[in-house]
Scaffold this motif. Structure first.
Motif, PDB file in Angstrom:
ATOM      1  N   CYS A 108       0.846  -1.203   0.000  1.00  0.00           N
ATOM      2  CA  CYS A 108       0.000   0.000   0.000  1.00  0.00           C
ATOM      3  C   CYS A 108       0.879   1.250   0.000  1.00  0.00           C
ATOM      4  O   CYS A 108       1.996   1.215   0.527  1.00  0.00           O
ATOM      5  CB  CYS A 108      -0.857   0.065   1.265  1.00  0.00           C
ATOM      6  SG  CYS A 108      -1.681  -1.465   1.699  1.00  0.00           S
ATOM      7  N   CYS A 147       3.485   2.286   2.998  1.00  0.00           N
ATOM      8  CA  CYS A 147       3.942   1.109   3.752  1.00  0.00           C
ATOM      9  C   CYS A 147       5.456   1.222   4.006  1.00  0.00           C
ATOM     10  O   CYS A 147       6.199   1.680   3.146  1.00  0.00           O
ATOM     11  CB  CYS A 147       3.656  -0.144   2.933  1.00  0.00           C
ATOM     12  SG  CYS A 147       4.275  -1.643   3.705  1.00  0.00           S
ATOM     13  N   ASN A 182       7.553  -1.227   4.270  1.00  0.00           N
ATOM     14  CA  ASN A 182       8.341  -2.356   3.733  1.00  0.00           C
ATOM     15  C   ASN A 182       9.373  -1.923   2.689  1.00  0.00           C
ATOM     16  O   ASN A 182      10.476  -2.459   2.640  1.00  0.00           O
ATOM     17  CB  ASN A 182       7.413  -3.411   3.104  1.00  0.00           C
ATOM     18  CG  ASN A 182       6.628  -4.172   4.158  1.00  0.00           C
ATOM     19  OD1 ASN A 182       7.026  -4.250   5.311  1.00  0.00           O
ATOM     20  ND2 ASN A 182       5.489  -4.716   3.765  1.00  0.00           N
ATOM     21  N   CYS A 185       2.828  -9.378   4.309  1.00  0.00           N
ATOM     22  CA  CYS A 185       3.198  -8.289   3.391  1.00  0.00           C
ATOM     23  C   CYS A 185       4.713  -8.164   3.358  1.00  0.00           C
ATOM     24  O   CYS A 185       5.317  -8.044   2.285  1.00  0.00           O
ATOM     25  CB  CYS A 185       2.593  -6.972   3.870  1.00  0.00           C
ATOM     26  SG  CYS A 185       0.807  -6.962   3.928  1.00  0.00           S
ATOM     27  N   ASN A 198       5.800  -4.188  12.134  1.00  0.00           N
ATOM     28  CA  ASN A 198       4.778  -3.147  11.979  1.00  0.00           C
ATOM     29  C   ASN A 198       3.709  -3.299  13.055  1.00  0.00           C
ATOM     30  O   ASN A 198       2.663  -2.668  13.004  1.00  0.00           O
ATOM     31  CB  ASN A 198       4.171  -3.178  10.563  1.00  0.00           C
ATOM     32  CG  ASN A 198       3.592  -4.536  10.224  1.00  0.00           C
ATOM     33  OD1 ASN A 198       3.419  -5.397  11.089  1.00  0.00           O
ATOM     34  ND2 ASN A 198       3.275  -4.750   8.957  1.00  0.00           N
ATOM     35  N   CYS A 225       2.557   0.511   9.084  1.00  0.00           N
ATOM     36  CA  CYS A 225       1.469  -0.088   8.312  1.00  0.00           C
ATOM     37  C   CYS A 225       0.271   0.836   8.495  1.00  0.00           C
ATOM     38  O   CYS A 225      -0.554   0.633   9.382  1.00  0.00           O
ATOM     39  CB  CYS A 225       1.155  -1.496   8.833  1.00  0.00           C
ATOM     40  SG  CYS A 225      -0.368  -2.172   8.144  1.00  0.00           S
ATOM     41  N   PRO A 226       0.203   1.899   7.675  1.00  0.00           N
ATOM     42  CA  PRO A 226      -0.891   2.848   7.872  1.00  0.00           C
ATOM     43  C   PRO A 226      -2.263   2.224   7.628  1.00  0.00           C
ATOM     44  O   PRO A 226      -3.264   2.681   8.190  1.00  0.00           O
ATOM     45  CB  PRO A 226      -0.605   3.958   6.848  1.00  0.00           C
ATOM     46  CG  PRO A 226       0.409   3.419   5.903  1.00  0.00           C
ATOM     47  CD  PRO A 226       1.111   2.276   6.585  1.00  0.00           C
ATOM     48  N   VAL A 227      -2.301   1.167   6.842  1.00  0.00           N
ATOM     49  CA  VAL A 227      -3.592   0.601   6.464  1.00  0.00           C
ATOM     50  C   VAL A 227      -4.181  -0.305   7.555  1.00  0.00           C
ATOM     51  O   VAL A 227      -5.298  -0.096   8.019  1.00  0.00           O
ATOM     52  CB  VAL A 227      -3.480  -0.131   5.109  1.00  0.00           C
ATOM     53  CG1 VAL A 227      -4.748  -0.888   4.775  1.00  0.00           C
ATOM     54  CG2 VAL A 227      -3.178   0.887   4.018  1.00  0.00           C
ATOM     55  N   SER A 228      -3.411  -1.308   8.001  1.00  0.00           N
ATOM     56  CA  SER A 228      -3.986  -2.223   8.990  1.00  0.00           C
ATOM     57  C   SER A 228      -3.770  -1.754  10.433  1.00  0.00           C
ATOM     58  O   SER A 228      -4.608  -1.994  11.290  1.00  0.00           O
ATOM     59  CB  SER A 228      -3.399  -3.625   8.818  1.00  0.00           C
ATOM     60  OG  SER A 228      -3.871  -4.188   7.620  1.00  0.00           O
TER      61      SER A 228
HETATM   62  S1  SF4 Z   1      -1.427  -3.803   4.803  1.00  0.00           S
HETATM   63 FE1  SF4 Z   1       0.135  -2.638   5.939  1.00  0.00          FE
HETATM   64  S2  SF4 Z   1       1.989  -3.912   5.882  1.00  0.00           S
HETATM   65 FE2  SF4 Z   1       0.591  -4.653   4.283  1.00  0.00          FE
HETATM   66  S3  SF4 Z   1       1.224  -3.569   2.423  1.00  0.00           S
HETATM   67 FE3  SF4 Z   1      -0.452  -2.395   3.348  1.00  0.00          FE
HETATM   68  S4  SF4 Z   1       0.576  -0.864   4.644  1.00  0.00           S
HETATM   69 FE4  SF4 Z   1       2.080  -2.462   4.177  1.00  0.00          FE
END
Ligand code: SF4
Ligand SMILES: Cc1ncc(C[n+]2csc(CCOP(=O)(O)OP(=O)(O)O)c2C)c(N)n1
Ligand SMILES: [Mg+2]
Length: 276
Positions: free
Chosen positions: A19, A22, A24, A53, A123, A202-205
């Motif tokens: 995402c 992220c 990573n 991820c 994360n 991990c801004p999304v989860s």
């Molecule tokens: S869910 Fe979180 S850890 Fe996975 S790709 Fe998206 S931002 Fe990165």
């Protein structure tokens, strides 16, 4: 003009699955820069990952790579190293991967001091599966499986690796990529089980469950919760709560398992199979 990173990635695998925002990719950059600085032979460099991820990293780098099963990257990496101890084996795992399902493998690989470099992308959440809390989710923070706040005590990954017997232990963050590159370089250079925890975003989860929806909010949070090891040592227990020291914590010499194993094979051959 090609950058250092371009020289080591598999362009055909892009765009990547991560995402926007992220962490990573920042860890990937730090690992590649460390490998390039050390001039490791790409044909003798093996990268092994589990599932998550973070573990997708092995798909994007042009080394010998293995994307294995969730939690089991270390057993695969151990097998590779035992079969050919000349290889430089790097293992990349997520926090859930390494310390939930893979926790037992981690402590025993450290105990044996197998000559591997392990980078854990912490994360603090199960990113890939949508935000379940992991053994590294801070107490009180939220996940999809902790909607009222996580009541578990987290592992101190650095303390765990040291207690289990690792030779090198460090912690970096995606907010400090240069320092992280240098820590990863030292880990790669160290004989024995070397561990670098990389605090990541991990801004999304994680972020969306913990009032940090924007990638920059998460990066600022990482900056706020981390303190250099030197400053950390002068803090009170209260001041340390909820924070993480970063830097190098251990670098010691201890017999590496592959060498011990080679010695035992030689001994068995010399004795013609007759045990003492
Ligand atoms: S869910 Fe979180 S850890 Fe996975 S790709 Fe998206 S931002 Fe990165
Ligand atoms: C044996 C097994 N159990 C569960 C899963 C589902 N699963 C895939 S990734 C994952 C967690 C990922 O979290 P983490 O290791 O922290 O990596 P991240 O995605 O956060 O980088 C889980 C539970 C699986 N693939 N295999
Ligand atoms: Mg994770």
């Amino acid at each position: 003009m090609k950058t250092v990173i371009d020289r080591y990635i598999r362009e055909e695998m892009f765009p990547n699955i991560w995402c926007p925002g992220c962490g990573n990719g920042i860890v990937l950059g730090a690992i590649i820069r460390a490998i390039d600085d050390l001039k490791l032979d790409r044909d003798k460099t093996v990268m092994v990952s589990g599932i998550g991820c973070s573990s997708r990293i092995t798909g994007y780098v042009d080394f010998c790579t293995m994307n294995t099963t969730h939690g089991r990257a270390l057993p695969f990496a151990t097998g590779i190293k035992m079969a050919n101890s000349d290889l430089k084996v790097i293992v990349v795992m997520g926090d859930g991967d390494c310390l939930a399902i893979g926790g037992n493998h981690f402590i025993h690989a450290a105990r044996r001091n197998i000559n591997l470099t392990v980078i854990i992308i912490n994360n603090m959440i199960y990113g890939m599966t949508g935000g379940q809390y992991s053994p590294l989710t801070p107490t009180g923070k939220f996940g999809t499986t902790a909607p009222y706040g996580n009541i578990d005590q987290t592992f101190d990954l650095v303390g765990l690796a040291i207690a289990a017997g690792a030779s090198y232990v460090a912690r970096g963050t995606v907010y400090n990529p240069r320092q992280s590159t240098s820590l990863i370089k030292k880990a790669l250079d160290k004989k024995g089980f070397s561990v670098v925890e990389m605090i990541s975003t991990c801004p999304v989860s994680y972020g969306k469950m913990n009032k940090m929806k924007l990638p920059v909010d998460m990066l600022k949070w990482v900056k706020d919760i981390t303190i250099s090891k030197k400053v950390w040592e002068g803090l009170s227990l209260d001041e340390k709560r909820g924070k993480y020291a970063i830097g190098e914590f251990l670098s010691k010499d201890r017999p590496d398992y592959t060498e011990l194993y080679e010695e035992i094979i030689k001994k068995a051959q010399e004795m013609g199979g007759n045990k003492q």
